[in-house]
Design a protein around this motif. Structure first.
Motif, PDB file in Angstrom:
ATOM      1  N   LEU A 166      11.522  -6.731   7.168  1.00  0.00           N
ATOM      2  CA  LEU A 166      10.283  -6.184   6.625  1.00  0.00           C
ATOM      3  C   LEU A 166       9.834  -6.947   5.378  1.00  0.00           C
ATOM      4  O   LEU A 166      10.605  -7.139   4.446  1.00  0.00           O
ATOM      5  N   GLY A 194       6.756  -5.922   3.854  1.00  0.00           N
ATOM      6  CA  GLY A 194       6.051  -4.934   3.059  1.00  0.00           C
ATOM      7  C   GLY A 194       6.947  -4.286   2.013  1.00  0.00           C
ATOM      8  O   GLY A 194       8.156  -4.166   2.200  1.00  0.00           O
ATOM      9  N   MET A 245       8.761  -1.564   0.343  1.00  0.00           N
ATOM     10  CA  MET A 245       9.271  -0.296   0.875  1.00  0.00           C
ATOM     11  C   MET A 245      10.175   0.363  -0.165  1.00  0.00           C
ATOM     12  O   MET A 245      11.389   0.491   0.028  1.00  0.00           O
ATOM     13  N   TRP A 287       6.854   0.324  12.119  1.00  0.00           N
ATOM     14  CA  TRP A 287       6.155   0.469  10.853  1.00  0.00           C
ATOM     15  C   TRP A 287       4.824  -0.273  10.896  1.00  0.00           C
ATOM     16  O   TRP A 287       4.670  -1.239  11.656  1.00  0.00           O
ATOM     17  N   ASN A 309       2.412  -1.795   7.695  1.00  0.00           N
ATOM     18  CA  ASN A 309       2.291  -1.958   6.251  1.00  0.00           C
ATOM     19  C   ASN A 309       1.069  -2.780   5.902  1.00  0.00           C
ATOM     20  O   ASN A 309       0.730  -3.732   6.621  1.00  0.00           O
ATOM     21  N   GLU A 310       0.428  -2.444   4.803  1.00  0.00           N
ATOM     22  CA  GLU A 310      -0.571  -3.339   4.219  1.00  0.00           C
ATOM     23  C   GLU A 310       0.129  -4.186   3.169  1.00  0.00           C
ATOM     24  O   GLU A 310       0.828  -3.654   2.292  1.00  0.00           O
ATOM     25  N   GLU A 350       1.281  -6.048   8.069  1.00  0.00           N
ATOM     26  CA  GLU A 350       2.564  -6.225   8.738  1.00  0.00           C
ATOM     27  C   GLU A 350       2.721  -5.158   9.813  1.00  0.00           C
ATOM     28  O   GLU A 350       2.523  -3.967   9.561  1.00  0.00           O
ATOM     29  N   VAL A 361       5.692   5.901   0.258  1.00  0.00           N
ATOM     30  CA  VAL A 361       5.577   4.444   0.170  1.00  0.00           C
ATOM     31  C   VAL A 361       4.100   4.072   0.095  1.00  0.00           C
ATOM     32  O   VAL A 361       3.328   4.332   1.022  1.00  0.00           O
ATOM     33  N   HIS A 389       1.936   1.511   0.319  1.00  0.00           N
ATOM     34  CA  HIS A 389       1.095   0.739   1.235  1.00  0.00           C
ATOM     35  C   HIS A 389       1.465   0.967   2.706  1.00  0.00           C
ATOM     36  O   HIS A 389       0.925   0.288   3.580  1.00  0.00           O
ATOM     37  N   LEU A 390       2.348   1.906   2.963  1.00  0.00           N
ATOM     38  CA  LEU A 390       2.795   2.185   4.333  1.00  0.00           C
ATOM     39  C   LEU A 390       1.788   3.094   5.029  1.00  0.00           C
ATOM     40  O   LEU A 390       1.394   4.127   4.487  1.00  0.00           O
ATOM     41  N   LYS A 391       1.400   2.719   6.246  1.00  0.00           N
ATOM     42  CA  LYS A 391       0.398   3.475   6.988  1.00  0.00           C
ATOM     43  C   LYS A 391       0.959   4.166   8.233  1.00  0.00           C
ATOM     44  O   LYS A 391       0.311   5.056   8.772  1.00  0.00           O
TER      45      LYS A 391
END
Length: 585
Positions: free
Chosen positions: A370, A372, A374, A477, A479-480, A492, A525, A527-529
């Protein structure tokens, strides 16, 4: 494909190296009649590393007895092989574990081909492959997979992906196999499923790794997917040993011998058993390379594991053994040290130069871990508190703070709850609640801060539409990606696993708590979408000049060969060209 070796050098050397391919030029005879050792094709066929004009063709022959075995191949534009394009033969033997690898060259761009092999009177299954398109391209579709642990369950995810007829390629991000001994990681159901690993012991030698690859390649679902679409692969850690880095691994002890020898054995077997094109004679360490899907997608495959990675940081090194306090200052200094590397200087310079010259509308990094950010509360990241415990105690601490401040809005029920549970707020618990947010996984890019910033700044300076692919975690996941200044750089998309268990296994999360836990992590988190913490599946990426869409598909079981699409858990997200953000579909 971009690499540092000229085509002339490659043609001259490739047939000599470990795991190398012979070159197919055109129509030839059926080969020498001197080698009569019969053999069967028990491990299927595969293709990989397609370019505009070339593709690797692979199989493995099982001979009746040892010796040089002659294998004949055919490449055609139809599945009846009435329109042959290339034919040829090669000798294989125990020195390459009876694998066969052909580099079919001088092909047409963006075209579908069929191929098969023959040994004596035995024919292999028919494989289907295709070259990469050139020029203006309106659509590219890639299936992204990783982390296939044989004893954990059936490879139903491979089976599900093989049902598709619209794939340009499969991108496999590593952990193609696992090195553990029988009874090891995620083997609880192995005996009842008939999936106990071979050999029974942990993989150390070349023979060990070859044997495990042979077992994997006899899996019918994996064979089906390999025969249907070309693979583009990189390794992660388990192709050698868990949490590997440049000079060692968590799952390697001194008693197991020299790590470099183990690594060389593992990588030799990888190049023998995977349809991947070697750089040059004897080189089975360099694996980073690029693929161009016309003007639409440039895919850059990276080695974030073996060629340049420094050893992972360990939180235990920053904990005071007496007070339990976390030395945040020392940790930040180490994790942001500018000479700390995951790719290594040579690969990083190659990636920077490649990105600065790339012209595809989408720039895609195919890599393992990963990227992004986290970060989770330290008590959760270090597993001293579960997510539900943290939420409960955090809310209780807030109530206590409001009561201490004389908040008049506190209700009678809140005061009663606080009085009944006040004893849970011990000094140790309060200290854990006050710890800072820290990266939950130092094996990922969060443990290699500076080099991540270099990559993001390079993509930003070239004004690229950046998409990073990741595997490794066994969970899905989205991620931005933002740099340390908060600039939006790219997105991501991370795929789940084929069979390896994810965070639900490590954190022992009850199934009924999974949805709430997923929502809690997305909320924590920044930036986690999107997060999926329990399902096994693959990721489908659909690129157009306007957008990239990611669809996550999951199976409802890996413990039975009778499975269905877990449609209630599937998820889709989209990123528009020029807008580095993620929106659900």
């Amino acid at each position: 494909m971009t690499h540092n070796v000229s085509r002339r050098d490659f043609l001259a050397m490739s047939a000599k190296g470990v795991g190398a391919a012979v070159i197919s030029y055109g129509l030839m005879g059926c080969g020498s009649e001197e080698k009569k050792i019969p053999g069967e094709f028990l491990h299927g066929v595969a293709s990989g590393d397609p370019t505009h004009k070339e593709v690797i063709l692979w199989t493995r022959v099982t001979p009746e007895y040892d010796g040089d075995v002659s294998v004949y191949w055919e490449l055609a534009t139809d599945d009846t092989f009435s329109s042959l394009v290339q034919t040829g033969s090669m000798l294989t033997n125990i020195g390459r574990d009876y694998t066969v690898k052909v580099d079919a060259i001088q092909l047409e761009a963006g075209k579908q081909y069929f191929y098969r092999f023959k040994c004596g009177d035995n024919l292999s299954p028919v494989g289907k492959t295709r070259t990469l398109p050139e020029g203006a391209v309106t659509s590219v579709k890639l299936a992204v997979l990783s982390c296939a642990n044989f004893p954990a369950g059936y490879f139903n995810v491979y089976e599900l992906a093989a049902q598709r007829d619209d794939l340009d390629a499969v991108v496999h991000l590593g952990d193609y196999l696992y090195e553990y001994a029988r009874g090891g990681y995620a083997s609880e159901n192995a005996a009842s499923l008939g999936r106990e690993v071979l050999p029974a012991h942990e993989l150390i030698s070349l023979t060990d790794y070859r044997s495990r690859y042979g077992q994997y390649h006899q899996d019918a679902s994996l064979q089906k997917l390999h025969a249907k679409v070309p693979f583009i692969t990189v390794w992660d850690d388990h192709e050698v040993a868990n949490d590997a880095w440049r000079e060692g691994a968590e799952n390697h002890q001194a008693a197991e011998g020299d790590f470099d020898l183990r690594k060389q054995s593992a990588l030799q077997a990888y190049f023998e058993w995977l349809p991947i094109r070697p750089w040059r004679e004897g080189n089975h360490e360099d694996i980073y390379r690029s693929f161009s899907f016309g003007d639409l997608v440039d895919l850059h495959m990276l080695d974030t594991r073996l060629v340049g990675r420094d050893k992972q940081l360990d939180y235990a090194s920053y904990m005071d053994p007496n007070s339990g306090a976390f030395n945040d200052k020392a940790f930040k200094a180490d994790v942001t040290w500018p000479y700390r590397t995951m790719l290594g200087q040579t690969q990083l310079e190659w990636l920077q130069g490649t990105l600065l010259q790339a012209t595809g509308k989408w720039q895609v990094l195919g890599q393992q871990v990963l990227m992004g950010q986290m970060s989770l509360p330290a008590a959760i990241a270090m597993q001293t508190l579960s997510i539900p415990e943290f939420a409960e105690l955090g809310a209780l601490a807030q109530l206590a703070g409001r009561a201490q401040a004389g908040d008049p809005s506190l209700t009678a029920d809140e005061l009663t709850y606080l009085q009944a549970n006040q004893g849970k707020l011990t000094p140790e618990v309060l200290a854990q609640l006050q710890l800072p947010a820290i990266p939950y996984n130092l094996d990922a890019w969060d443990g290699y801060f500076y080099e991540r910033e270099v990559i993001l700044s390079t993509a930003k300076s070239a004004n690229h539409n950046l998409v990073v692919l990741a595997g490794d975690t066994h969970n899905a996941w989205a991620n931005e990606l933002k740099d340390y200044k908060g600039n939006a750089i790219g997105v991501e998309f991370a795929t789940s696993s084929v069979s390896s268990p994810g965070l639900e296994y490590y954190l022992n999360i009850p199934l009924e708590q999974i949805p709430a836990t997923e929502a809690a992590i997305v909320g924590m988190v920044e930036h986690l979408k999107y997060a999926n913490l329990k399902d096994r599946g693959y990721m489908m990426l659909s690129f157009t000049p306007e957008e990239v869409r990611s669809d996550w598909f999951f199976v409802d079981s890996i413990l039975s060969k009778d499975f269905n699409l877990a449609s209630d858990r599937n998820y889709s997200a989209v990123t528009k060209i020029g807008v580095p953000s993620i929106a659900p579909v």
